[in-house]
Structures are given as structure tokens and as C-alpha cells.
Scaffold this motif. Structure first.
Motif, PDB file in Angstrom:
ATOM      1  N   ASP A   1      15.876  47.054  34.351  1.00 33.97           N
ATOM      2  CA  ASP A   1      16.399  48.047  33.424  1.00 33.97           C
ATOM      3  C   ASP A   1      15.327  48.667  32.529  1.00 33.97           C
ATOM      4  O   ASP A   1      14.911  49.793  32.724  1.00 33.97           O
TER       5      ASP A   1
ATOM      6  N   THR B   1       8.927  42.173  38.152  1.00 33.88           N
ATOM      7  CA  THR B   1       9.645  43.447  38.165  1.00 33.88           C
ATOM      8  C   THR B   1      10.726  43.423  37.088  1.00 33.88           C
ATOM      9  O   THR B   1      11.023  42.381  36.496  1.00 33.88           O
TER      10      THR B   1
ATOM     11  N   HIS C   1      12.045  38.397  38.129  1.00 31.14           N
ATOM     12  CA  HIS C   1      12.827  39.615  37.916  1.00 31.14           C
ATOM     13  C   HIS C   1      13.470  39.547  36.539  1.00 31.14           C
ATOM     14  O   HIS C   1      14.295  38.669  36.257  1.00 31.14           O
TER      15      HIS C   1
ATOM     16  N   PRO D   1      10.306  48.799  35.189  1.00 32.48           N
ATOM     17  CA  PRO D   1      11.278  49.219  36.203  1.00 32.48           C
ATOM     18  C   PRO D   1      10.632  50.084  37.292  1.00 32.48           C
ATOM     19  O   PRO D   1       9.852  50.994  36.999  1.00 32.48           O
ATOM     20  N   GLY D   2      10.909  49.783  38.543  1.00 32.98           N
ATOM     21  CA  GLY D   2      10.374  50.547  39.655  1.00 32.98           C
ATOM     22  C   GLY D   2       8.925  50.287  39.972  1.00 32.98           C
ATOM     23  O   GLY D   2       8.329  50.976  40.803  1.00 32.98           O
ATOM     24  N   HIS D   3       8.339  49.281  39.334  1.00 28.67           N
ATOM     25  CA  HIS D   3       6.920  48.991  39.561  1.00 28.67           C
ATOM     26  C   HIS D   3       6.719  47.479  39.583  1.00 28.67           C
ATOM     27  O   HIS D   3       7.384  46.740  38.857  1.00 28.67           O
ATOM     28  N   GLU D   4       5.818  47.006  40.418  1.00 23.45           N
ATOM     29  CA  GLU D   4       5.540  45.575  40.536  1.00 23.45           C
ATOM     30  C   GLU D   4       4.173  45.261  39.940  1.00 23.45           C
ATOM     31  O   GLU D   4       3.176  45.878  40.297  1.00 23.45           O
TER      32      GLU D   4
END
Length: 232
Positions: free
Chosen positions: A157, A154, A118, A175-178
Motif C-alpha cells: 500500500d 515489498t 511483504h 509499492p510496486g518496487h522490490e
């Protein structure tokens, strides 16, 4: 003498850039090795093409009348189509094959560990879902040596880029996606990792360390970290 010393210094710096903790040309695993092989093949191929062009240029200058048996249109077709197209197609095919290998499409080697990475301004945190929800580290990624590790990346920000040059290629942290990348260290040791996407004023310091442990001590090491026990 000065020119000789300068030339040797440049050669020394060039060779030193081929090794080191963040060198893509000093691979410590098969994924990074695939990238290094692609780089060397492209370098050798471009060097051969450059040598051919320089040889033709030399013949034009030092052998008057060279090439007159072939029309200008013939030279354009031969040099602009027949020469580059097969080379570019071969390089593209090899590059795409290596890309498929990097994402695990053409291999049956099992994944021995899964890690979540992360990114956030400006540090990396890691979780180990295979070992429980409470096992996490900050700034240091722990992996077992000798096996494939799947890393799910991930971001909290902005777009970052997860990269361990000696173990694998880079992959964006969105951000918001893996996104997923596979890494493998052939032997235990410490390896450097960085963010390879400019992400603000703290980008240069967004680094992390990878510790590859012998498989038999990997779980023990992480269990000790989760319990707050110092390594022996």
C-alpha cells in the motif's frame, strides 16, 4: 546530593539505551556491527573536534593575545577549510565503504537463504521461496543463524521501512518496487524488527519478531510450520 543522583540517573538511562532488543549499538551480526562501528567513529571524531574547539576557545579567554600571530583570514582558512575538509572526506569515504559492505558489494560470503518480506498496513508477512510456495509466516521471520540471508522487501500500500536494528540497517518497502537487504545473526535467538517509516495510525504497532534457528533445524522448523505442526 540531588544533583549527583540526577546525574547518575541520566548516565544510567543513557547506557541502558545502548542495549536492548531494538538497539543499534548492541549488534548481533556483522551488518549491524558495521553500522554501530560507523556511529562510534563519528561520535569519537565529533568529540575530538569539539574538544579542539573548546580548547581554542579557552585559550582565547584565559591567554590574552593567543593566536595574534595568525591573521583573521588565516584562522578562517585553517579552521574553515584545512580542519573540516579532511575530516569530512575521511568520514564520507568510510561511510560509503560501509554502505557498499551492507549491500554485499565487497564480500564473497554466500547467501544461505532467501526470504520475501511483504509490508501492509500494519503487519509483515514472510515467504520462503527456497522451501516452496506454500511456506509462509505472518509476524515472525525465521532465518538460519550463522549465514547471510537475503531479504527482498515489498509493500502492498504505502511506503514502509523494514528494520531489524540488531541485525542490519533499514530499507524502504516501496509499492510496486522490490528492495533488497542482507541480514545475518551470529547466534540463534530472537530479535526485534519494526517499521521505521511512519505509515499511518497503526505504525507504532507494526512490529515483527525474528527467530534465528540453528542451521541444522531451520528447514525442519519451517516445514513443521507449513504443515501446521507445533514446535516441540
Amino acid at each position: 546530593m540531588f544533583h549527583r543522583i540526577t546525574c547518575l540517573s541520566v548516565i544510567g538511562l543513557t547506557l541502558s539505551a545502548c542495549s536492548g532488543d531494538l538497539s543499534t549499538l548492541d549488534p548481533a551480526g556483522p551488518y549491524a556491527g558495521a553500522i554501530a562501528n560507523l556511529w562510534w567513529i563519528m561520535l569519537i571524531g565529533s568529540g575530538l573536534i569539539l574538544g579542539l574547539v573548546l580548547a581554542l576557545l579557552g585559550l582565547v579567554f584565559f591567554k590574552p593575545g593567543f593566536g595574534r600571530s595568525l591573521s583573521p583570514k588565516g584562522w578562517m582558512i585553517a579552521g574553515g577549510l584545512f580542519l573540516p575538509v579532511p575530516v569530512l572526506v575521511a568520514l564520507m569515504a568510510y561511510g560509503m565503504a560501509q554502505g557498499e559492505y551492507l549491500i554485499g558489494a565487497w564480500q564473497n560470503e554466500p547467501v544461505v537463504a532467501r526470504v520475501e518480506a511483504h509490508g501492509a498496513m500494519w503487519h509483515w508477512g514472510f515467504r520462503y521461496p527456497d522451501l516452496g510456495d506454500n511456506v509462509a509466516t505472518d509476524g515472525t521471520l525465521h532465518i538460519p543463524a550463522g549465514g547471510v540471508v537475503e531479504v527482498r522487501v515489498t509493500s502492498a500500500d504505502v511506503v514502509h521501512s523494514f528494520w531489524i536494528p540488531r541485525l542490519a540497517g533499514k530499507i524502504d518497502a516501496v509499492p510496486g518496487h522490490e528492495t533488497v537487504v542482507r541480514i545475518k545473526a551470529d547466534v540463534p535467538g530472537r530479535y526485534g524488527g519494526i517499521c521505521a517509516e511512519y505509515c499511518g495510525t497503526g505504525h507504532a504497532g507494526m512490529r515483527f519478531t525474528v527467530e534465528a534457528h540453528p542451521p541444522e533445524t531451520y528447514r525442519q522448523r519451517l516445514t513443521a510450520l507449513a504443515a501446521g505442526v507445533s514446535a516441540p
